[in-house]
Design a protein around this motif. Structure first.
Motif, PDB file in Angstrom:
ATOM      1  N   ASP A  79       0.852  -1.185   0.000  1.00 58.64           N
ATOM      2  CA  ASP A  79       0.000   0.000   0.000  1.00 58.64           C
ATOM      3  C   ASP A  79       0.887   1.233   0.000  1.00 58.64           C
ATOM      4  O   ASP A  79       1.935   1.253   0.659  1.00 58.64           O
ATOM      5  CB  ASP A  79      -0.939   0.002   1.208  1.00 58.64           C
ATOM      6  N   THR A  87      -2.758   4.130  -2.975  1.00 62.09           N
ATOM      7  CA  THR A  87      -3.601   2.949  -3.136  1.00 62.09           C
ATOM      8  C   THR A  87      -4.825   3.064  -2.237  1.00 62.09           C
ATOM      9  O   THR A  87      -4.770   3.618  -1.145  1.00 62.09           O
ATOM     10  CB  THR A  87      -2.826   1.663  -2.784  1.00 62.09           C
ATOM     11  N   GLU A  89      -7.636   0.221  -0.966  1.00 68.31           N
ATOM     12  CA  GLU A  89      -7.872  -1.222  -0.967  1.00 68.31           C
ATOM     13  C   GLU A  89      -6.852  -1.925  -1.869  1.00 68.31           C
ATOM     14  O   GLU A  89      -7.196  -2.787  -2.669  1.00 68.31           O
ATOM     15  CB  GLU A  89      -9.312  -1.541  -1.351  1.00 68.31           C
ATOM     16  N   HIS A  90      -5.593  -1.508  -1.750  1.00 70.37           N
ATOM     17  CA  HIS A  90      -4.423  -2.073  -2.432  1.00 70.37           C
ATOM     18  C   HIS A  90      -4.306  -1.674  -3.899  1.00 70.37           C
ATOM     19  O   HIS A  90      -3.355  -2.087  -4.566  1.00 70.37           O
ATOM     20  CB  HIS A  90      -4.389  -3.604  -2.342  1.00 70.37           C
ATOM     21  N   CYS A  92      -4.295   1.308  -7.079  1.00 74.45           N
ATOM     22  CA  CYS A  92      -4.211   2.722  -7.445  1.00 74.45           C
ATOM     23  C   CYS A  92      -4.529   2.871  -8.928  1.00 74.45           C
ATOM     24  O   CYS A  92      -4.423   1.919  -9.702  1.00 74.45           O
ATOM     25  CB  CYS A  92      -2.844   3.306  -7.104  1.00 74.45           C
ATOM     26  N   ALA A 100      -1.923  -2.946  -8.778  1.00 72.19           N
ATOM     27  CA  ALA A 100      -1.699  -3.363  -7.398  1.00 72.19           C
ATOM     28  C   ALA A 100      -0.419  -4.195  -7.375  1.00 72.19           C
ATOM     29  O   ALA A 100      -0.216  -5.039  -8.258  1.00 72.19           O
ATOM     30  CB  ALA A 100      -2.880  -4.181  -6.886  1.00 72.19           C
TER      31      ALA A 100
END
Length: 117
Positions: A79, A87, A89-90, A92, A100
Motif C-alpha cells: 500500500d 492505493t 484497498e491495495h 491505485c 496493485a
C-alpha cells in the motif's frame, strides 16, 4: 525469467498462491509455468533478485476481484500514500490502468493491472 534463492519456496507460491499452470523443470534448472499465452521461468540464483522495480505484471479483467482472490490465498499487497501514487484497498489508478503490487517470497516485485476504457 525470475531469479529465486529457494526454488521449492518459490514453486509453492507460484502454484498455490497464484495458481499458475505447471509446464515443468528444464535441464538447466529452470522451472516453467504457462500463464495466458506466455511462459514464466523461475531460475535458481544464490543471491536472488537485485531488482527494485516491477519484474512482472499480470493483466486481469477485474482487479478488485483478482486482489480479493489473492488476498484469500495469503498474498500480501503493498500500500502506498505518496504524491501521485496512492492505493485504496491495495489498488491505485495510474492514467489508463489500475494497478496493485505484491512481492513473491523471493523478493521479486509483481503487479496486477487492469486496463481502463
Amino acid at each position: 525469467m525470475l531469479p529465486v534463492k529457494d526454488l521449492a519456496r518459490a514453486r509453492r507460491f507460484y502454484e498455490q498462491a497464484l495458481g499458475l499452470e505447471i509446464v515443468g523443470g528444464k535441464p538447466d534448472g529452470k522451472f516453467v509455468y504457462r500463464c495466458g499465452g506466455t511462459e514464466i521461468a523461475l531460475f535458481p540464483k544464490p543471491e536472488g533478485t537485485q531488482a527494485t522495480h516491477t519484474a512482472l505484471s499480470f493483466r486481469v479483467a477485474d482487479i478488485g476481484a483478482a486482489v480479493a482472490q489473492l488476498v484469500a490465498r495469503g498474498v500480501v499487497f503493498a500500500d502506498y500514500d505518496l504524491p501521485g501514487l496512492k492505493t485504496v484497498e491495495h489498488v491505485c489508478v495510474l492514467g489508463s490502468e489500475k494497478a496493485a503490487w505484491f512481492e513473491d517470497p523471493e523478493g521479486n516485485i509483481l503487479c496486477l493491472h487492469e486496463d481502463l476504457g
